[in-house]
Write a protein that holds these residues in place. Structure first.
Motif, PDB file in Angstrom:
ATOM      1  N   THR A 265       0.798  -1.028   0.151  1.00 42.01           N
ATOM      2  CA  THR A 265       0.114   0.300  -0.129  1.00 42.01           C
ATOM      3  C   THR A 265       1.194   1.077   0.279  1.00 42.01           C
ATOM      4  N   ALA A 266       2.357   1.314   0.595  1.00 37.27           N
ATOM      5  CA  ALA A 266       3.131   2.270   0.127  1.00 37.27           C
ATOM      6  C   ALA A 266       3.265   2.653  -0.638  1.00 37.27           C
ATOM      7  N   ASN A 267       3.535   1.852  -1.143  1.00 35.55           N
ATOM      8  CA  ASN A 267       4.616   1.785  -2.678  1.00 35.55           C
ATOM      9  C   ASN A 267       2.811   2.313  -3.307  1.00 35.55           C
ATOM     10  N   LEU A 268       1.690   1.585  -3.433  1.00 35.39           N
ATOM     11  CA  LEU A 268       0.422   2.616  -4.460  1.00 35.39           C
ATOM     12  C   LEU A 268       0.259   3.569  -3.967  1.00 35.39           C
ATOM     13  N   ALA A 269       0.858   4.049  -2.229  1.00 36.97           N
ATOM     14  CA  ALA A 269       0.257   5.112  -2.055  1.00 36.97           C
ATOM     15  C   ALA A 269       1.386   6.392  -2.971  1.00 36.97           C
ATOM     16  N   GLU A 270       3.080   5.840  -3.129  1.00 35.71           N
ATOM     17  CA  GLU A 270       3.868   6.624  -3.334  1.00 35.71           C
ATOM     18  C   GLU A 270       3.324   6.723  -4.676  1.00 35.71           C
ATOM     19  N   VAL A 271       3.180   6.337  -5.286  1.00 38.84           N
ATOM     20  CA  VAL A 271       2.974   6.304  -6.748  1.00 38.84           C
ATOM     21  C   VAL A 271       1.760   7.090  -7.669  1.00 38.84           C
ATOM     22  N   PHE A 272       0.519   6.993  -6.532  1.00 42.57           N
ATOM     23  CA  PHE A 272      -0.191   7.625  -6.935  1.00 42.57           C
ATOM     24  C   PHE A 272       0.082   8.826  -6.263  1.00 42.57           C
TER      25      PHE A 272
ATOM     26  N   SER B 149      -1.902   8.681   3.789  1.00 43.44           N
ATOM     27  CA  SER B 149      -0.707   7.783   5.193  1.00 43.44           C
ATOM     28  C   SER B 149      -1.456   6.691   4.921  1.00 43.44           C
ATOM     29  N   VAL B 150      -0.330   6.028   5.558  1.00 41.24           N
ATOM     30  CA  VAL B 150      -0.111   4.095   5.838  1.00 41.24           C
ATOM     31  C   VAL B 150       0.658   3.458   7.005  1.00 41.24           C
ATOM     32  N   THR B 151       0.000   3.206   7.395  1.00 38.05           N
ATOM     33  CA  THR B 151      -0.117   2.794   8.714  1.00 38.05           C
ATOM     34  C   THR B 151      -0.347   1.111   9.076  1.00 38.05           C
ATOM     35  N   GLY B 152       0.587   0.705   9.719  1.00 38.07           N
ATOM     36  CA  GLY B 152       0.126  -1.421  10.013  1.00 38.07           C
ATOM     37  C   GLY B 152      -0.791  -1.504  11.426  1.00 38.07           C
TER      38      GLY B 152
END
Length: 297
Positions: A40-47, A57-60
């Motif tokens: 999800t962090a990778n998806l968010a970064e590209v988006f 913000s992506v958290t576990g």
């Protein structure tokens, strides 16, 4: 007086240039599954690179944590490596929350051992017996005369729940070590020659190769079925790998605005390639149809 006016004008310019654009940006949070954090962090970064006005913000914390957050309307999206339970759905509806299931990728949940372990393959029943504590020494399976060390997740993990329901099919052995995340399980297995654990396939490889010191066990549905690896996307897509599973986002109602744009990206060809680059697999037509139905697209 002129000096004061000049300083006030400069401060206005600073606020206009730096603060106002930030306030105009759209921020939202995704919380939950540890298995999905990197994905999800990778998806968010590209988006965010494609949409400069988005802040994600992506958290576990585990799938249970993410689902609790969406039930309490604390986040825009929950990450979950399992489906929401009937009890959780009822709790959400009591609070006026309508969780919408969105399948974003597929995972070949991998059974891992130390590379010094001579065993190459196990059936689902054998793996279940190991994690129930019924098989306690590798010699019982034709391996070394070593007591088996069990590495798994904590109970708030969706992986913990999925593996218990589909593989263990009972309570875990009390001897199982409960780790905070996939990375901790991998490190435990790397440093323990008698270990066995289960992790998302995206945590097993580096640069497209299985991590040094780690072995991914081939798994069969039963003794009469072929032993297959989760490293082959075809095995996951066609169901021949018996411990495959979908990975989810859950939203409160149909996504809108920037969240909808993000979901559209995740399900696009480019977003699915990010999933592949992160070590997971793209969704099949079966799950695309589920998404179309759930999202009313």
């Amino acid at each position: 007086m002129k000096k004061v006016l000049l300083m006030s004008f400069i401060m206005f310019l600073i606020v206009s240039v730096f603060v106002l654009p930030v306030q105009a940006r759209t921020a939202f949070e995704i919380r939950g599954s540890d298995t999905q954090v990197n994905l999800t962090a990778n998806l968010a970064e590209v988006f965010m690179e494609m949409n400069k006005d988005a802040v994600i913000s992506v958290t576990g914390g585990g799938s249970g944590t993410g689902i609790a957050a969406i039930i309490n309307n604390q986040v825009s999206l929950a990450n979950s490596s399992r489906e929401i339970s009937a009890a959780e759905l009822a709790q959400a509806q009591e609070r006026g929350v309508e969780p919408v299931r969105i399948v974003i990728a597929l995972d070949g949940l991998s059974v891992i051992v130390n590379e010094d372990n001579p065993l190459e393959e196990l059936t689902v029943d054998q793996i279940g017996a190991i994690f129930r504590g019924e098989i306690t020494n590798w010699a019982e399976l034709g391996g070394n005369d070593q007591e088996i060390s069990l590495y798994g997740r904590q109970s708030n993990s969706g992986t913990y729940v999925f593996f218990r329901e589909y593989v263990v099919k009972a309570d875990y052995s009390e001897d199982k070590m409960r780790m905070n995340g996939n990375a901790q399980i991998v490190e435990g297995v790397l440093n323990d020659k008698s270990a066995i654990g289960y992790v998302g396939v995206g945590y097993t490889a580096e640069d497209g190769k299985v991590r040094d010191g780690l072995k991914i066990v081939k798994v069969a549905k039963d003794a009469d079925s072929p032993y297959v690896t989760p490293l082959d996307p075809t095995n996951v897509a066609d169901g021949s790998y018996p411990v495959a599973r979908p990975l989810h986002h859950y939203s409160n109602g149909l996504p809108e605005g920037m969240v909808r744009e993000y979901i559209e990206f995740v399900l696009s060809e480019e977003g699915q390639q990010v999933a592949v680059d992160s070590g997971f697999y793209p969704i099949t037509e079966e799950y695309r149809e589920i998404n179309r139905k759930n999202l009313a697209w």
